[in-house]
Structures are given as structure tokens and as C-alpha cells.
Write a protein that holds these residues in place. Structure first.
Motif, PDB file in Angstrom:
ATOM      1  N   ILE A 154      14.912  -3.358 -11.053  1.00  0.00           N
ATOM      2  CA  ILE A 154      14.084  -2.686 -10.040  1.00  0.00           C
ATOM      3  C   ILE A 154      12.891  -2.011 -10.707  1.00  0.00           C
ATOM      4  O   ILE A 154      11.742  -2.177 -10.298  1.00  0.00           O
ATOM      5  CB  ILE A 154      14.913  -1.635  -9.263  1.00  0.00           C
ATOM      6  CG1 ILE A 154      15.997  -2.329  -8.445  1.00  0.00           C
ATOM      7  CG2 ILE A 154      14.020  -0.815  -8.351  1.00  0.00           C
ATOM      8  CD1 ILE A 154      16.950  -1.375  -7.766  1.00  0.00           C
ATOM      9  N   TYR A 168      19.244  -3.429 -21.439  1.00  0.00           N
ATOM     10  CA  TYR A 168      18.930  -4.395 -20.393  1.00  0.00           C
ATOM     11  C   TYR A 168      17.473  -4.826 -20.445  1.00  0.00           C
ATOM     12  O   TYR A 168      17.126  -5.887 -19.972  1.00  0.00           O
ATOM     13  CB  TYR A 168      19.228  -3.812 -19.010  1.00  0.00           C
ATOM     14  CG  TYR A 168      20.642  -3.344 -18.869  1.00  0.00           C
ATOM     15  CD1 TYR A 168      21.672  -4.256 -18.657  1.00  0.00           C
ATOM     16  CD2 TYR A 168      20.973  -2.012 -18.967  1.00  0.00           C
ATOM     17  CE1 TYR A 168      22.970  -3.843 -18.547  1.00  0.00           C
ATOM     18  CE2 TYR A 168      22.278  -1.585 -18.848  1.00  0.00           C
ATOM     19  CZ  TYR A 168      23.277  -2.502 -18.638  1.00  0.00           C
ATOM     20  OH  TYR A 168      24.559  -2.080 -18.522  1.00  0.00           O
ATOM     21  N   CYS A 208      26.418  -4.282 -14.054  1.00  0.00           N
ATOM     22  CA  CYS A 208      25.582  -4.746 -12.951  1.00  0.00           C
ATOM     23  C   CYS A 208      24.633  -3.645 -12.485  1.00  0.00           C
ATOM     24  O   CYS A 208      23.468  -3.891 -12.209  1.00  0.00           O
ATOM     25  CB  CYS A 208      26.445  -5.183 -11.782  1.00  0.00           C
ATOM     26  SG  CYS A 208      27.466  -6.571 -12.187  1.00  0.00           S
ATOM     27  N   LEU A 209      25.150  -2.406 -12.394  1.00  0.00           N
ATOM     28  CA  LEU A 209      24.305  -1.294 -11.947  1.00  0.00           C
ATOM     29  C   LEU A 209      23.164  -1.063 -12.923  1.00  0.00           C
ATOM     30  O   LEU A 209      22.018  -0.901 -12.522  1.00  0.00           O
ATOM     31  CB  LEU A 209      25.143  -0.024 -11.807  1.00  0.00           C
ATOM     32  CG  LEU A 209      25.852   0.149 -10.474  1.00  0.00           C
ATOM     33  CD1 LEU A 209      26.651   1.437 -10.486  1.00  0.00           C
ATOM     34  CD2 LEU A 209      24.838   0.174  -9.333  1.00  0.00           C
ATOM     35  N   SER A 217      27.237 -10.679 -14.630  1.00  0.00           N
ATOM     36  CA  SER A 217      28.001 -10.169 -13.490  1.00  0.00           C
ATOM     37  C   SER A 217      29.492  -9.973 -13.772  1.00  0.00           C
ATOM     38  O   SER A 217      30.242  -9.609 -12.887  1.00  0.00           O
ATOM     39  CB  SER A 217      27.826 -11.094 -12.288  1.00  0.00           C
ATOM     40  OG  SER A 217      28.339 -12.365 -12.572  1.00  0.00           O
ATOM     41  N   VAL A 227      16.207  -4.475  -5.273  1.00  0.00           N
ATOM     42  CA  VAL A 227      17.437  -3.998  -4.637  1.00  0.00           C
ATOM     43  C   VAL A 227      18.311  -5.194  -4.249  1.00  0.00           C
ATOM     44  O   VAL A 227      19.524  -5.190  -4.442  1.00  0.00           O
ATOM     45  CB  VAL A 227      17.115  -3.113  -3.405  1.00  0.00           C
ATOM     46  CG1 VAL A 227      18.380  -2.759  -2.656  1.00  0.00           C
ATOM     47  CG2 VAL A 227      16.397  -1.857  -3.833  1.00  0.00           C
ATOM     48  N   GLY A 272      20.737  -3.895 -12.661  1.00  0.00           N
ATOM     49  CA  GLY A 272      19.994  -3.794 -11.410  1.00  0.00           C
ATOM     50  C   GLY A 272      18.918  -2.728 -11.496  1.00  0.00           C
ATOM     51  O   GLY A 272      17.776  -2.967 -11.117  1.00  0.00           O
ATOM     52  N   ALA A 273      19.286  -1.546 -12.024  1.00  0.00           N
ATOM     53  CA  ALA A 273      18.311  -0.458 -12.127  1.00  0.00           C
ATOM     54  C   ALA A 273      17.146  -0.882 -13.007  1.00  0.00           C
ATOM     55  O   ALA A 273      15.976  -0.638 -12.670  1.00  0.00           O
ATOM     56  CB  ALA A 273      18.981   0.786 -12.700  1.00  0.00           C
ATOM     57  N   THR A 327      20.162  -6.424  -7.181  1.00  0.00           N
ATOM     58  CA  THR A 327      21.290  -5.558  -7.506  1.00  0.00           C
ATOM     59  C   THR A 327      22.455  -5.779  -6.555  1.00  0.00           C
ATOM     60  O   THR A 327      23.613  -5.870  -6.983  1.00  0.00           O
ATOM     61  CB  THR A 327      20.849  -4.078  -7.434  1.00  0.00           C
ATOM     62  OG1 THR A 327      19.580  -3.959  -8.046  1.00  0.00           O
ATOM     63  CG2 THR A 327      21.840  -3.182  -8.117  1.00  0.00           C
ATOM     64  N   LEU A 382      24.207  -8.987  -7.363  1.00  0.00           N
ATOM     65  CA  LEU A 382      24.954  -8.872  -8.618  1.00  0.00           C
ATOM     66  C   LEU A 382      26.254  -8.092  -8.409  1.00  0.00           C
ATOM     67  O   LEU A 382      27.321  -8.492  -8.870  1.00  0.00           O
ATOM     68  CB  LEU A 382      24.069  -8.145  -9.636  1.00  0.00           C
ATOM     69  CG  LEU A 382      24.176  -8.585 -11.084  1.00  0.00           C
ATOM     70  CD1 LEU A 382      23.771 -10.040 -11.186  1.00  0.00           C
ATOM     71  CD2 LEU A 382      23.267  -7.742 -11.961  1.00  0.00           C
ATOM     72  N   LEU A 383      26.143  -6.958  -7.651  1.00  0.00           N
ATOM     73  CA  LEU A 383      27.319  -6.121  -7.419  1.00  0.00           C
ATOM     74  C   LEU A 383      28.384  -6.862  -6.618  1.00  0.00           C
ATOM     75  O   LEU A 383      29.565  -6.877  -6.974  1.00  0.00           O
ATOM     76  CB  LEU A 383      26.923  -4.844  -6.673  1.00  0.00           C
ATOM     77  CG  LEU A 383      26.249  -3.769  -7.508  1.00  0.00           C
ATOM     78  CD1 LEU A 383      25.775  -2.652  -6.617  1.00  0.00           C
ATOM     79  CD2 LEU A 383      27.209  -3.238  -8.551  1.00  0.00           C
TER      80      LEU A 383
END
Lengths: 220, 193
Positions: B47, B106, B39-40, B33, B142, B43-44, B145, B148-149
């Protein structure tokens, strides 16, 4: 003598949760009561000792390239075993640990000890290492659980304490309290040891260490 | 039906946030983080893997159940996830190099992430249908994510601040900050009954 050292290093010097900061998920999640902490710690110790024995025995047979999947399967096998044992003998503990019992499989302490210790050492030191690390983990989980139970519920191991049980701070047994308590405990432990608190959580032995570190130092 | 699915989705994101209230995936949450743009990507990737892992493990559980060996689910699931992530990496590298370039680093981080194994097991334990399981996996990813964001913003402030006492600098301050973020998510509790 050196065997004794393998056994005791996990208690304080290399305590997995408070010093090397491994296995954060179960540390935070199941420690709403002291008894859950002990239960989770002992279940993890069982898996750790079992997988350390098997991995140490098989270290010459497992090919290097596929060692991680092999370790994971061995560990998952022991997790299934402990799930059966707890379900049969201590169903209340089985219910309160819930999904985190299955998630012992991906606890990085176990994979870490397999990678760092059991795959390089003989059986006896591996057993002692597993036992020591497991008990160190149990110790810190119990500490976390006791603190959270006293403050959040006004009880210790289910016995209610005078004064404290009148208006307990429920926040301590809620998720937010878990993060908070662990943060404070780590700070105090390092203060007592006259050391600076660690900058990052532990990655020793985690198979993802290399990629994680690359991201941490500014990304791709 | 649609409302029911929306409730599952929103409670996975807000009420039962996988990181902040279920304590899964703490390692990437605290480890990755630090830099917002990572992070994006992370996260992607989470997901994507959660959706695929659910799609793969759900039918396999039904198979195990029909053979009366559903206790093997932990072993089967973790193997499937490890195998699957490896496979995705190889396939992406071959047919979609741009996507591989974006998500490639990732992917290996996710194999031993307890959030992925956690969501597949939760889907079984809750007795979800396949559709519900997929929606729950999407919501959980989601939620991961979002956490994390949000946290990466908090983290940058804390890391660059000079007023954190020396005793707390580093992980303790990060954990206390996480506790406050988690506290704010408690406000979503009781959103659905």
C-alpha cells in the motif's frame, strides 16, 4: 552440439512456465484466446532475445553492484520497442494484450535469464538460450490459451467448433478459469513426467529470492 | 465527487481486485501467503509503495507528455520505482528504525513486482486525475492485502490437509484453491455500473 542443447532445453526440460513456474502473471492473464497466447509469447521472445544479446555483450562493462537496474533499463528499452512495433503493425493484438505488454518489463523469466545465463555466457549461446526459453514460454501460453478458448468459448484460433460452441463454459475465459486451468495443466505435466508437482512457484533468478525465501520459511 | 472516489476505491478493492481478477502480483500472492503475519506486513508495504509510486510517477508522466515523449513511460516508471524503493529503505533505516524493522524485509520484494508498475500504468491509461489516481492506488493496495489475507487462511487448510491427491499436492492445489477464491470475488461483479 552444446549450442543445440541451450536452444532446446527451454521447450520441455526447463520450460519456464510449466516446469520452473516463472512468469505466472502473463500466463494467467492474457491466455483467454490461443492467438493472444502466441502473441504474448512471441513478444516476450523478442524482448528476451534482444536483452540477452545486449546484456551478454555488456557483461564486462556493467558493474556488479548496479547490475539489476541496468538489466531492467535494457529490458524496458526492448519492451518500448515491441510496443511500438505491435501498435504499428498488429493493433488488434496490441489492444488485447493491453497493460501486460508493458509488464513484460517485470517478467521474471527475462530478468532470470539475464541473471542466470546472459551475464555469464557468450553472445551466441545467449541468443539460443533466449530463443529457446521464449519459444518454450510461447508453447505453454498457446497450450493454456487453446484449452481455455475451446472450453470457454467453443472456438480454436477464432474458428468455432461444432457442439462445443453451443453452450461454452464461459467460466474458463474468466479469471477463475485461468487459475484452474493452470493448476490442472501443471498437475498433468508432472503426472506425465512421473514427478511430484513442485511445492512452490519458481524463484530462479528472481532478484528477490533471498528475501522471499526468508519470509516463506516462517518469517522474520 | 466523494461518491465517485468511493466507487473507484471499492471497485479497485472488490470488483477489479488486482490479484484475483487482474492477475498482477501473483508471485507474492503465491509465495508469501503461507504465513499470516507476513501477509499484513507485505500488504502494508505494498500500500505504502503504491501510494508513493503513484505520487512520483504521475507528475513525471505529465512532464514526459509535455515533452512529447510519453512512450518512455515504461522505462521511466520502472526506474523511478526501483530508485524510490531503494531511497525509502535508506531513509526509513535512518529516521524511523521501528517502521524499518517492520517493513524493511518486504520493501526490496516490491521493486520488480508487476502490481506496482501495473497500478501506475493503469492510472495513466484510465486518464485519472491526480486525486483519483491516489485513491485508485490506495484501493488497489488494500485489495492486494485483502486477497493475501483471505488466501493465507485457505492455504493453511490446504497445506495441512492429507486428502489432497498426490498429483495435486503443492502448486496445482494452491492454484485450484486460488481459482475458487477468485470465483467468490466474481460475486462482486456488477456491484457498480
Amino acid at each position: 552440439m552444446s549450442n543445440l542443447k541451450e536452444f532446446t532445453k527451454g521447450f520441455i526440460k526447463e520450460n519456464p512456465t510449466l516446469v520452473t513456474l516463472l512468469g505466472m502473471c502473463p500466463t494467467l492473464a492474457v491466455t483467454t484466446q490461443a492467438s493472444n497466447g502466441i502473441g504474448m509469447g512471441l513478444a516476450t521472445t523478442f524482448v528476451l532475445v534482444g536483452s540477452n544479446i545486449v546484456i551478454s555483450l555488456l557483461k564486462k562493462i556493467i558493474p556488479d553492484a548496479v547490475r539489476l537496474p541496468c538489466y531492467i533499463v535494457i529490458i524496458a528499452g526492448f519492451v518500448t520497442l515491441i510496443e511500438f512495433l505491435l501498435k504499428g503493425y498488429v493493433p488488434t493484438l496490441y489492444d488485447s494484450l493491453g497493460i501486460f505488454l508493458s509488464l513484460i518489463t517485470v517478467n521474471c523469466i527475462i530478468l532470470g535469464r539475464a541473471e542466470v545465463f546472459a551475464s555469464k555466457n557468450k553472445v551466441v549461446p545467449s541468443i539460443l538460450d533466449g530463443l529457446g526459453m521464449g519459444l518454450g514460454f510461447t508453447l505453454s501460453l498457446t497450450l493454456m490459451g487453446t484449452v481455455r478458448e475451446i472450453l470457454g468459448n467453443g472456438t480454436v484460433f477464432g474458428f468455432s467448433l461444432p457442439l462445443l460452441n453451443e453452450s461454452p463454459m464461459t467460466i474458463f475465459i474468466l479469471p477463475a478459469g485461468g487459475f484452474f486451468t493452470l493448476g490442472i495443466i501443471i498437475a498433468v505435466v508432472n503426472k506425465l513426467k512421473h514427478k511430484k508437482p513442485p511445492k512452490e512457484i519458481g524463484c530462479k533468478g528472481c532478484p528477490n529470492m533471498a528475501s522471499c525465501e526468508k519470509l516463506r520459511n516462517g518469517g522474520i | 465527487m466523494a461518491v465517485h472516489l468511493l466507487v473507484i476505491m471499492l471497485s479497485a478493492i472488490l470488483v477489479n481486485n488486482i490479484v484475483l481478477s487482474q492477475f498482477m502480483g501473483i508471485c507474492p500472492f503465491l509465495g508469501v501467503s503461507k504465513v499470516l503475519k507476513n501477509c499484513l506486513g507485505m500488504g502494508a508495504a505494498v500500500i505504502f509503495v503504491m501510494l508513493c509510486a503513484t505520487a512520483v510517477t504521475y507528475p513525471v508522466y505529465k512532464l514526459l507528455e509535455s515533452l512529447d515523449i510519453e512512450y518512455l513511460k515504461t522505462v521511466a516508471f520502472i526506474l523511478l520505482i526501483a530508485l524510490f524503493v531503494q531511497l525509502v529503505e535508506i531513509i526509513l533505516k535512518k529516521i524511523m528504525p521501528p517502521l524499518y524493522k517492520a517493513l524493511g524485509v518486504y520493501l526490496p520484494l516490491i521493486t520488480t513486482n508487476c502490481a506496482v508498475l501495473g497500478v501506475t500504468i493503469t492510472n495513466i491509461d484510465e486518464g485519472y486525475s491526480f486525486l483519483e489516481a491516489m485513491v485508485n492506488a490506495l484501493g488497489t493496495g488494500v485489495g492486494f492485502t485483502v486477497a493475501l489475507l483471505l488466501f493465507s487462511g485457505v492455504r493453511q487448510k490446504i497445506d495441512s490437509s492429507d486428502s489432497v491427491p498426490a498429483m495435486f499436492k503443492g502448486v496445482p492445489a494452491t492454484l485450484v484453491a486460488a481459482s475458487i477464491v477468485s470465483l467468490s470475488f466474481m460475486g462482486f461483479g456488477g456491484l457498480f455500473s
